[in-house]
Write an enzyme that holds these catalytic residues in place. Structure first.
Site, PDB file in Angstrom:
ATOM      1  N   HIS A 125       0.836  -1.203   0.000  1.00 62.11           N
ATOM      2  CA  HIS A 125       0.000   0.000   0.000  1.00 62.11           C
ATOM      3  C   HIS A 125       0.869   1.250   0.000  1.00 62.11           C
ATOM      4  CE1 HIS A 125      -3.921  -2.008   1.578  1.00 62.11           C
ATOM      5  NE2 HIS A 125      -3.866  -1.937   0.264  1.00 62.11           N
ATOM      6  N   GLU A 146      -0.172  -1.451  14.385  1.00 61.94           N
ATOM      7  CA  GLU A 146      -1.134  -0.507  13.839  1.00 61.94           C
ATOM      8  C   GLU A 146      -2.363  -0.501  14.742  1.00 61.94           C
ATOM      9  OE1 GLU A 146      -4.082  -1.137  11.338  1.00 61.94           O
ATOM     10  OE2 GLU A 146      -3.862  -3.275  10.943  1.00 61.94           O
ATOM     11  N   ASP A 152       0.640   4.085   1.357  1.00 62.64           N
ATOM     12  CA  ASP A 152       0.950   4.768   2.611  1.00 62.64           C
ATOM     13  C   ASP A 152       2.018   4.007   3.390  1.00 62.64           C
ATOM     14  OD1 ASP A 152      -0.952   2.761   3.039  1.00 62.64           O
ATOM     15  OD2 ASP A 152      -1.650   3.661   4.903  1.00 62.64           O
TER      16      ASP A 152
END
Lengths: 595, 653
Positions: free
Chosen positions: B69, B202, B71
């Site tokens: 991804h 996360e 990000d």
């Protein structure tokens, strides 16, 4: 065709671990897990398990339920994944370069390690991941198996022969039979054949067929194993393309798979066909049917490439057939010469074990001379031995050490004393064995009590009369009576007897060269012990007792540092530092809070 | 020892994940992402934090990318090609394969459509990827002699990995994004019990506990079906890879089952290529797809057709998967502009949207959205938010902490407010420190350090045998760190002591520290022999006085009541010493008989070098009492015995 190894000499219940090197080497596994009292654990790489699952199915010895039950017991690993077992055993699979998922095993226990090198290939132009020699770096013992016999044709020198033969046959519109398993170097061979035909401009009129009940699975599965392939093949998936050529040919419809020769195979036949599959023994399976179909025509040919088979014997029943026959065994296995070369690059192991077929003679001391390695004989540093079927071989593995972690808490209470370059310290604690990790921590109160029952204190040093007398004076003993007994006069060991009163009770200390005897009332024994240890610790002057003034002076060592460390030790406590050398590799660290 | 963690991005925020860690003197960058909510320099992490002079290669030991991804990897070409980092970069094979596609896509949008300058080029992306070292799951990789890394499966998207990092005895786990529940095409995250000193996790869904998967799926399908049945168009903004495949499988199976004819389109040219990647990396999907791929590949879709630009004029109804997922540009934005005013249409936002994007405004329920300085759109279509993003929810995060047994937790990649909630929950539930640093804020975590030593196996063996023979009570402290649901622990406790594996062994010996050699732990005896130090033997002979009269009186009293016999305590010679020895023997037997072997003959008790005897010579007898002698090496045992003897003889008074 299918014979189990003889397990009669082994108590299978005592076998803890089975390591599988590749899918060709696990056909007895269902027998072992389902029909014996074996209860250990089994490790293999993922491709080995998957190919093994479909491969074992080809043998009627087992039913599908046995195979499934067996395969489910195997624990999958990846190359260089560390597996820790039973607190002290470390297993690591390293790529063997022989076929997809083929592995050599590194077995480590404590400070000793064994490298098991099974079918391996150091050829770099094949599809499997390259041979990983790093397992030889640390190994003190190397066990080699399945080495290439002397005089075998290597893949590189033989493949051109095969390609030429195939091209010749295709050019005269003949069919080619290549009896082999749908695995291993076949994937490379097929690629080489196709490139050769392409080169010759023959690809437009040829078709490939893979005939085996497991052909479809094997071909499809092999193409999703890019991570297990050589770097050059790995690059293909980034395009993205199927890493093995058969995937691309199959997509284009140039190659097809069939479960057997019956059915669609005949109707699909339009061009000269190159058929892979069947069994190289030519005694059953599709190759027998095909030889009946095509054996009569001289423009067809059969090429036998399997190195482990007696190909001449396989062809014997068909010797009258017109079909052109060619035996080109291709051997990708590592030879003993190559093994020696590879080992030269690393630290030499203490022992190397090779199969007896690779040695010419075994001497009485167990060392062996190699049949075909250049100038390699046993030396005191590196001993070569041969192992034989059902003959146990004892490996002299030196003293074993286990890695243990010393907790900070315990280390803080350790006061090592140095003697030259060596420092020693007596320690006791509780060793916790958990999750394959051993850590030494301070023992609980109850634990310390139990330890005390078993502790054995050690004392070093010599007694010194002067210091003893000074010590006595310090604790308030005014007039001790000292009597010296001479060796010669009294026909016994020389001794000095010191008699005194302590806390109103009689006591005496008898000093001999290596021994001191303390006699006293129970009530004052603690005081006299303290006195004695102090004397041993502080005898800075050469002992007058033995008159041997050049004797090395030594301080006493205390086993139980908890009680006596303050007394014995003079300096501040020494803390241990971790041994791994991580001097920071960078001069600066990130400075905080700038953003 | 200290482990330092500094987020350059993703600290109390989602987007441009980039976390610096210092562990055992090594500096490592975890992820190198971009922020999709910004178009200025805030898009990339502030690399000047690492070094003002740009000697990044010097400063960092390696860069690790968790998944593809943007990000998490969007700033990588910028960092390597434009900032000049030239050290090793690690990622998994699928990430290495797919990451350049997304980077190129992103570059095209930024440069070709928006006309940005000073952006990395296609060649930059290619050069950057050449520096990447691809890793396999579970494979332990030595970056240098001290630094080891190892990847674990993280679910989330194809090739997503969590990384275990170890230097010496210090370790850290970085999760990247992960998912603890398997979905239709990926498995769930899994990690060994590695007991990291620090877990950086996360926390996108820190406060959410999502309802069951099945009901979420049913919900999603019903919404889509209702909308198309009503003649509306459905737009589902997705990223080309990841969630899209999951939703495609879901819709494909539903369409098949319900026999629906409404067309489904997938908007990006990437799809074909993307599905090819999924076919090649099928090993990274879940077990079900893996086991059936030979016969039917899940990624060959029947109902889903590629999207063409002209289709936008078709009357509908239709379902369109459009990229990108946050509506910040591309087809999804174009379709949204076209369809937003019509209340029959529907938009399903399956993922998370970074603040500042059109997607996040839609999610916030804004009725009029300013897309750029020239256009604004009335939002009348139905907006459905479907938490389909494959992140772990609060339950999943707690589960991972338990699974790896982390000693400290650092939260990143989440909103500040929800992090605070999760933080307090972690601290109360596990009793471990938890941090949520903002960007640029350093967290320093002290680790207890341990010293690796080599213990002689024979020393261990001797103590193991001794302990199992003695049948001592288990000295291990009650395992408080273990969670109560640990069934193996409960199982172990239920076993009888003889077969229960020992988890602690009491041990004593001598440490030998030789310069330049590993520290060894050996038998004290052996060490002294090797060292050649003069041994000195000390023997004690002490007299233990006791009150013979009192003893006799006590015995006679007892005898009198017990036997009433005429001879008892008669004029015959009564040997008080023998009786005292008997008393002592019984007392010793009950006090330490379990641990050491006691020997008894007529006039003496022997335990190792210790002898307790009655005086024999006349001179000795005169003084009275028992004689106890021992070698100093058994001092500890002797001390214990003396106290037992004192007690035993005193009790007779």
């Amino acid at each position: 065709m299918f014979k189990l190894p003889d397990f009669s000499g082994i108590d299978l219940k005592s076998v803890d671990v089975v390591l599988i090197s590749n899918f060709n080497h696990m056909l007895s596994l269902p027998y072992l897990t389902e029909f014996t009292d074996f209860q250990g654990r089994i490790f293999a790489t993922e491709p080995t398990i998957e190919f093994g699952r479909s491969g074992s199915g080809l043998y009627p010895a087992y039913n599908m339920a046995d195979i499934k039950a067996c395969i489910d017991k195997i624990q999958p690993v990846r190359f260089r994944e560390h597996v820790s077992l039973y607190g002290s055993l470390k297993l690591t699979a390293h790529s063997a370069g022989y076929c997809l998922g083929s592995s050599n095993w590194h077995i480590q226990t404590g400070t000793e390690s064994i490298a098991f090198v099974s079918s391996s290939s150091i050829q770099t132009n094949l599809h499997p991941d390259l041979f990983d020699g790093s397992l030889l770096e640390k190994a003190s013992t190397v066990i080699a198996a399945d080495l290439c016999p002397k005089g075998a044709t290597s893949y590189n020198s033989g493949v051109n022969d095969v390609c030429a033969k195939v091209a010749m046959t295709v050019a005269r519109k003949g069919h080619v039979l290549v009896p082999c398993a749908i695995s291993g170097f076949l994937f490379d061979l097929m690629e080489d054949i196709h490139l050769h035909l392409n080169h010759m401009g023959l690809t437009h009129q040829v078709q490939y067929a893979f005939i085996s009940p497991v052909a479809e699975t094997a071909l499809q599965y092999s193409n999703i194993l890019a991570e297990w392939m050589a770097p050059r093949k790995q690059e293909m998936v980034y395009l993205p393309e199927a890493p093995l050529l058969h995937g691309i040919l199959q997509e284009k419809g140039l190659s097809k798979t069939y479960k057997s020769v019956h059915g669609a195979f005949s109707s699909d036949l339009k061009h000269p066909c190159i058929v892979f599959g069947g069994h190289p023994s030519l005694r059953s399976g599709p190759m027998v049917n095909l030889l009946q179909m095509w054996g009569g025509q001289a423009q067809n040919s059969i090429v036998l490439v399997e190195p482990r088979m007696d190909s001449a014997a396989s062809l014997e029943p068909f010797k009258d057939l017109e079909i052109s026959k060619r035996i080109c065994p291709l051997d990708i296995r590592m030879s003993i010469d190559q093994l020696v070369d590879v080992m030269r690059k690393h630290k030499h192991p203490k022992h190397v074990l090779v199969p007896s077929s690779n040695t010419i003679l075994t001497r009485s001391d167990g060392t062996a001379e190699l049949a075909d390695a250049k100038n390699t004989t046993s030396t005191p540093a590196c001993q070569w031995s041969a192992y034989k079927y059902a003959e146990p071989l004892q490996l002299g593995i030196g003293s074993l050490y286990e890695t243990v972690l010393l907790s900070e808490e315990l280390a803080k209470g350790i006061f090592p004393q140095s003697f030259g370059t060596t420092s020693i310290a007596a320690i006791s604690g509780s060793l916790s064995i958990y999750n394959n990790r051993m850590q030494l921590e301070p023992a609980s109160v109850g634990g310390r009590q139990i330890l005390a029952l078993h502790s054995q204190r050690q004392l070093c040093g010599t007694m010194n009369l002067n210091t003893l007398l000074t010590g006595l004076a310090m604790i308030g003993v005014s007039d001790p009576v000292v009597t010296a007994l001479d060796e010669i006069k009294d026909m016994q060991e020389a001794e000095i007897r010191v008699e005194f009163m302590l806390e109103g009770k009689d006591a005496s200390i008898i000093m001999r060269e290596n021994e001191t005897i303390v006699k006293c009332e129970e009530a004052i024994h603690i005081s006299s012990t303290v006195l004695l240890l102090k004397t041993l610790a502080e005898s800075d002057i050469p002992p007058a007792l033995d008159g041997d003034s050049h004797r090395a002076y030594a301080r006493p060592l205390e086993l139980d540092i908890v009680k006596f460390s303050a007394l014995v030790h003079k300096g501040p406590p020494i803390t241990l530092h971790p041994t791994y050398p991580h001097t920071p590799s960078h001069p600066t660290r990130f400075s905080p809070n700038i953003v | 020892m200290t482990i330092q963690v500094v987020p350059l991005g993703a600290g109390q925020d989602v987007g441009r994940s980039c976390i610096l860690i210092t562990i055992g003197g090594k500096n490592i960058m975890l992820d190198c992402g971009m922020h999709m909510g910004f178009n200025d320099e805030r898009r990339f992490p502030d690399f000047s934090y690492i070094s003002k002079t740009g000697d990044f290669t010097e400063m960092l030991d390696c860069v690790i990318i968790s998944h593809f991804h943007l990000d998490h990897c969007g700033a990588l070409p910028f960092f390597t090609e434009m900032c000049g980092y030239d050290g090793p970069i690690y990622m998994t094979h699928p990430t290495k394969a797919i990451c350049p596609l997304l980077l190129e896509d992103y570059r095209k949008i930024s440069v070709d459509r928006k006309g940005e300058r000073n952006f990395f080029t296609s060649a930059n992306i290619k050069d950057c990827m050449k520096k990447v070292i691809a890793v396999n799951l579970h494979q332990s990789i030595m970056v240098d002699d001290d630094l080891e890394i190892c990847a674990y499966y993280a679910g989330h998207v194809l090739g997503a990995a969590m990384f275990y990092i170890r230097v010496g005895e210090e370790s850290l786990v970085y999760t990247g994004d992960y998912n603890m529940t398997p979905d239709r095409h990926l498995g769930s995250a899994w990690i060994d019990k590695v007991r990291p000193d620090v877990l950086i996790t996360e926390s996108t869904y820190a406060t959410t506990i999502r309802d069951s998967k099945r009901s979420r799926e049913r919900d999603f399908l019903k919404k889509v079906h209702d909308c198309v049945a009503d003649g509306g168009n459905v737009i589902i903004p997705v990223f080309a890879l990841g969630r899209a495949q999951e939703l495609c499988i879901l819709i494909e199976t539903y369409w098949e089952r319900m026999d629906l004819k409404v067309p489904i389109y997938f908007s990006t040219g990437l799809t074909e290529k993307a599905n090819h990647f999924y076919r090649l990396f099928i090993n990274w999907t879940n077990e079900k797809i893996k086991s059936t791929f030979v016969h039917r590949n899940m990624f060959d879709f029947k109902h889903i057709k590629p999207w063409e630009r002209s289709f936008i004029e078709l009357p509908g109804p239709m379902v369109v998967f459009a990229t990108p997922g946050m509506l910040h540009s591309g087809t999804s934005l174009e379709l949204f502009k076209k369809w937003a005013p019509n209340p029959k249409n529907m938009i399903i936002m399956p993922g998370y949207c970074v603040a500042g994007t059109v997607g996040s405004k839609v999610l916030a329920g804004e009725k009029k959205i300013q897309i750029d300085s020239f256009t604004s759109v009335d939002v009348n279509l139905q907006v459905k938010n479907l938490s389909f993003s494959a992140h772990a929810d609060a339950k999943g995060i707690m589960q991972l902490i338990r699974q790896c047994e982390a000693k400290n937790v650092v939260l990143v990649h989440g909103e500040k407010s929800s992090m605070g909630f999760l933080k307090s929950r972690i601290m109360t539930e596990f009793g471990i420190p938890c941090f949520d640093p903002a960007n640029g804020e350093t967290v320093s975590i002290e680790t207890t350090h341990v010293i690796p030593i080599e213990m002689s196996a024979s020393l261990l063996k001797r103590h193991l045998i001794r302990q199992s023979e003695a049948q001592e009570p288990d000295m291990s402290p009650p395992s408080s760190s273990e969670s109560s649901d640990d069934s193996t622990e409960a199982f172990k406790k239920s076993l009888p002591a003889e077969v229960r594996p020992k988890d602690t062994v009491l041990i004593q010996g001598m440490l030998v520290i030789d310069e330049g050699k590993p520290i060894r732990f050996e038998e004290a005896e052996e060490v002294l022999q090797k060292s050649g130090l003069a041994k000195h033997k000390v023997r004690f002979e002490v007299r233990k006085a006791y009150n013979a009269t009192a003893l006799r009186a006590a015995v006679e009293e007892a005898d009198y009541y017990q036997s009433m016999g005429p001879e008892s305590g008669g004029s015959s010679e009564w040997d008080s010493d023998a009786f005292a020895l008997d008393l002592v023997y019984v007392a010793l037997q009950s006090a330490i008989g379990n641990h050491v072997a006691l020997a008894r003959d007529g006039s003496a008790i022997a335990v190792r070098s210790i002898r307790i005897r009655a005086p024999t010579m006349a001179e000795e007898k005169e003084k009275g009492g028992l004689l106890i002698g021992w070698d100093y090496q058994d001092e500890d045992l002797a001390t214990r015995i003396l106290s037992v003897v004192t007690l035993a003889l005193a009790s007779t008074r």
